[in-house]
Design a protein around this motif. Structure first.
Motif, PDB file in Angstrom:
ATOM      1  N   LEU A  63       5.369   9.449 -10.277  1.00  0.00           N
ATOM      2  CA  LEU A  63       4.760   9.224 -11.643  1.00  0.00           C
ATOM      3  C   LEU A  63       4.064  10.701 -11.583  1.00  0.00           C
ATOM      4  CD1 LEU A  63       4.129   5.228 -11.861  1.00  0.00           C
ATOM      5  CD2 LEU A  63       5.295   7.236 -13.432  1.00  0.00           C
ATOM      6  N   THR A  64       3.553  11.547 -10.386  1.00  0.00           N
ATOM      7  CA  THR A  64       2.463  12.735 -11.208  1.00  0.00           C
ATOM      8  C   THR A  64       3.315  13.738 -10.765  1.00  0.00           C
ATOM      9  OG1 THR A  64       1.376  12.042  -8.675  1.00  0.00           O
ATOM     10  CG2 THR A  64       0.315  10.848 -11.191  1.00  0.00           C
ATOM     11  N   ASP A  65       4.174  13.261 -10.163  1.00  0.00           N
ATOM     12  CA  ASP A  65       5.569  15.051  -9.948  1.00  0.00           C
ATOM     13  C   ASP A  65       4.633  15.536  -8.517  1.00  0.00           C
ATOM     14  OD1 ASP A  65       6.845  14.444 -12.197  1.00  0.00           O
ATOM     15  OD2 ASP A  65       6.203  15.727 -13.084  1.00  0.00           O
ATOM     16  N   GLY A  66       4.175  14.998  -7.800  1.00  0.00           N
ATOM     17  CA  GLY A  66       3.844  15.528  -6.523  1.00  0.00           C
ATOM     18  C   GLY A  66       2.572  15.157  -6.779  1.00  0.00           C
ATOM     19  N   ALA A  67       1.769  15.342  -7.766  1.00  0.00           N
ATOM     20  CA  ALA A  67       0.197  15.067  -7.308  1.00  0.00           C
ATOM     21  C   ALA A  67      -0.272  14.516  -6.603  1.00  0.00           C
ATOM     22  CB  ALA A  67      -0.429  15.236  -8.713  1.00  0.00           C
ATOM     23  N   VAL A  68       0.598  13.231  -5.974  1.00  0.00           N
ATOM     24  CA  VAL A  68      -0.444  12.708  -4.568  1.00  0.00           C
ATOM     25  C   VAL A  68       0.575  12.707  -3.968  1.00  0.00           C
ATOM     26  CG1 VAL A  68      -0.978  10.315  -4.313  1.00  0.00           C
ATOM     27  CG2 VAL A  68      -1.360  11.081  -6.140  1.00  0.00           C
ATOM     28  N   PRO A  69      -0.122  12.899  -3.547  1.00  0.00           N
ATOM     29  CA  PRO A  69       1.543  13.633  -1.717  1.00  0.00           C
ATOM     30  C   PRO A  69       1.546  13.149  -0.453  1.00  0.00           C
ATOM     31  CG  PRO A  69      -0.862  13.824  -0.919  1.00  0.00           C
ATOM     32  CD  PRO A  69      -1.069  14.014  -1.983  1.00  0.00           C
ATOM     33  N   LEU A  70       3.097  12.994  -0.255  1.00  0.00           N
ATOM     34  CA  LEU A  70       3.783  11.296   0.173  1.00  0.00           C
ATOM     35  C   LEU A  70       2.661  11.838   1.246  1.00  0.00           C
ATOM     36  CD1 LEU A  70       7.102  11.719  -0.781  1.00  0.00           C
ATOM     37  CD2 LEU A  70       5.346   9.891  -0.723  1.00  0.00           C
ATOM     38  N   THR A  71       1.761  12.789   1.657  1.00  0.00           N
ATOM     39  CA  THR A  71       1.286  13.057   3.206  1.00  0.00           C
ATOM     40  C   THR A  71       0.187  11.712   2.728  1.00  0.00           C
ATOM     41  OG1 THR A  71       0.069  14.910   2.557  1.00  0.00           O
ATOM     42  CG2 THR A  71       1.701  15.315   3.562  1.00  0.00           C
ATOM     43  N   LEU A 128       0.096   8.131   5.334  1.00  0.00           N
ATOM     44  CA  LEU A 128      -0.390   8.043   6.773  1.00  0.00           C
ATOM     45  C   LEU A 128      -2.094   7.438   6.292  1.00  0.00           C
ATOM     46  CD1 LEU A 128      -0.422   7.926   9.845  1.00  0.00           C
ATOM     47  CD2 LEU A 128      -0.879   9.498  10.005  1.00  0.00           C
ATOM     48  N   PRO A 129      -3.013   8.087   5.590  1.00  0.00           N
ATOM     49  CA  PRO A 129      -4.010   7.416   5.679  1.00  0.00           C
ATOM     50  C   PRO A 129      -4.755   6.160   4.619  1.00  0.00           C
ATOM     51  CG  PRO A 129      -4.149   9.584   4.284  1.00  0.00           C
ATOM     52  CD  PRO A 129      -3.038   9.551   5.149  1.00  0.00           C
ATOM     53  N   THR A 130      -3.091   5.850   3.999  1.00  0.00           N
ATOM     54  CA  THR A 130      -4.064   4.644   2.656  1.00  0.00           C
ATOM     55  C   THR A 130      -3.373   3.732   4.150  1.00  0.00           C
ATOM     56  OG1 THR A 130      -2.812   6.034   1.579  1.00  0.00           O
ATOM     57  CG2 THR A 130      -2.725   3.981   1.348  1.00  0.00           C
ATOM     58  N   ALA A 131      -2.074   3.305   4.295  1.00  0.00           N
ATOM     59  CA  ALA A 131      -1.779   3.203   5.743  1.00  0.00           C
ATOM     60  C   ALA A 131      -2.759   2.293   6.899  1.00  0.00           C
ATOM     61  CB  ALA A 131      -0.533   3.227   6.200  1.00  0.00           C
ATOM     62  N   ALA A 132      -3.305   3.499   7.181  1.00  0.00           N
ATOM     63  CA  ALA A 132      -4.857   3.533   8.346  1.00  0.00           C
ATOM     64  C   ALA A 132      -5.515   2.607   7.673  1.00  0.00           C
ATOM     65  CB  ALA A 132      -5.464   4.853   8.642  1.00  0.00           C
ATOM     66  N   ALA A 145       0.648  -1.751   0.550  1.00  0.00           N
ATOM     67  CA  ALA A 145      -0.157  -0.147   0.279  1.00  0.00           C
ATOM     68  C   ALA A 145       1.472   1.371   0.019  1.00  0.00           C
ATOM     69  CB  ALA A 145      -1.248   0.160   0.443  1.00  0.00           C
ATOM     70  N   GLY A 146       1.841   1.350   0.754  1.00  0.00           N
ATOM     71  CA  GLY A 146       2.892   2.584   0.868  1.00  0.00           C
ATOM     72  C   GLY A 146       3.463   2.661  -0.619  1.00  0.00           C
TER      73      GLY A 146
END
Length: 198
Positions: free
Chosen positions: A40-48, A51-55, A30-31
Motif C-alpha cells: 500500500l505504501t509502494d515500498g515505504a514499509v520495506p519487506l525487510t 523479520l523483526p515483526t515476526a520476532a 503479523a507477516g
C-alpha cells in the motif's frame, strides 16, 4: 497430585499441535500486515521489516501463551480438556512456573531429545524434564469417573445434565388407556307390512 487424573499422552500431543497451529496463524497475520503495508505504501514499509515483526510477534505471543498455560490453559490445552497444575497442591501453575517450564522446554528441545523427555517417565503422569524442574503436572481439567458398565456411564451423563430430583427425569408410572364403553347397539324391530285384500 490430589484427586486428579493424569492427562493422556496423545491429548498432550494434540494440544501441542493445536498451539503450534495457533502460533503459526499469529505469525502469518503479523507477516501479512507487513506485506500489505509494503504494497500500500509502494515500498515505504520495506519487506525487510518482516523479520523483526515476526520476532516481536513471537515474543509477545510467547508471553501470552505462557500466561494462558499458567492459568486456565492455552488454546490447545482447553480444546483437549487439559490443565497444568502445581504437583504439591493442584493449584494453577502460575505465570512464573509456566515461564520457567516453557524456557526449559525450548532449551531441552534444542537438543531434540528434550521434546521426548515425557516418554522417559514410566509413571502414568509422563512428566518431562520441563515438568520435573518446575514441579508441574498435566492433568485432565475434569477428573475422569471410574465406571463399570455402560448403564452406569449413561446414569452419570444423565445426572450431569439434570439432578435426579428434577421432575423432568422422575420416573412416570404408565397411565392405563381410558376404558370406553361401546355405544349400545340398537336392534331395529321387524317391520310388519300388512297386505290388504284388493
Amino acid at each position: 497430585m490430589t484427586g486428579r487424573s493424569p492427562a493422556a499422552l496423545r491429548h498432550r500431543v494434540f494440544a501441542v499441535l493445536i498451539d503450534a497451529a495457533v502460533t503459526t496463524g499469529v505469525l502469518a497475520v503479523a507477516g501479512s500486515v507487513v506485506v500489505t503495508l509494503s504494497a500500500l505504501t509502494d515500498g515505504a514499509v520495506p519487506l525487510t521489516a518482516l523479520l523483526p515483526t515476526a520476532a516481536g510477534a513471537s515474543a509477545v505471543w510467547f508471553v501470552v501463551q505462557t500466561a494462558l498455560q499458567g492459568g486456565a490453559g492455552s488454546v490447545g490445552m482447553r480444546a483437549m480438556g487439559l490443565r497444568l497444575a502445581y504437583a504439591d497442591d493442584d493449584q494453577d501453575l502460575g505465570f512464573g512456573r509456566a515461564l520457567g517450564r516453557n524456557l526449559i522446554w525450548v532449551a531441552a528441545g534444542s537438543i531434540v531429545v528434550g521434546f521426548f523427555s515425557p516418554l522417559f517417565d514410566g509413571s502414568s503422569w509422563r512428566r518431562g524434564w520441563h515438568d520435573l524442574a518446575t514441579a508441574a503436572v498435566m492433568t485432565d481439567a475434569v477428573p475422569r469417573r471410574a465406571t463399570t458398565s455402560p448403564g452406569s456411564r449413561l446414569a452419570d451423563l444423565v445426572s450431569d445434565v439434570a439432578p435426579a430430583s428434577s421432575p423432568a427425569l422422575a420416573p412416570v408410572a404408565p397411565t392405563p388407556a381410558p376404558v370406553t364403553s361401546a355405544p349400545p347397539q340398537v336392534v331395529p324391530e321387524p317391520v310388519v307390512i300388512a297386505l290388504g285384500s284388493v
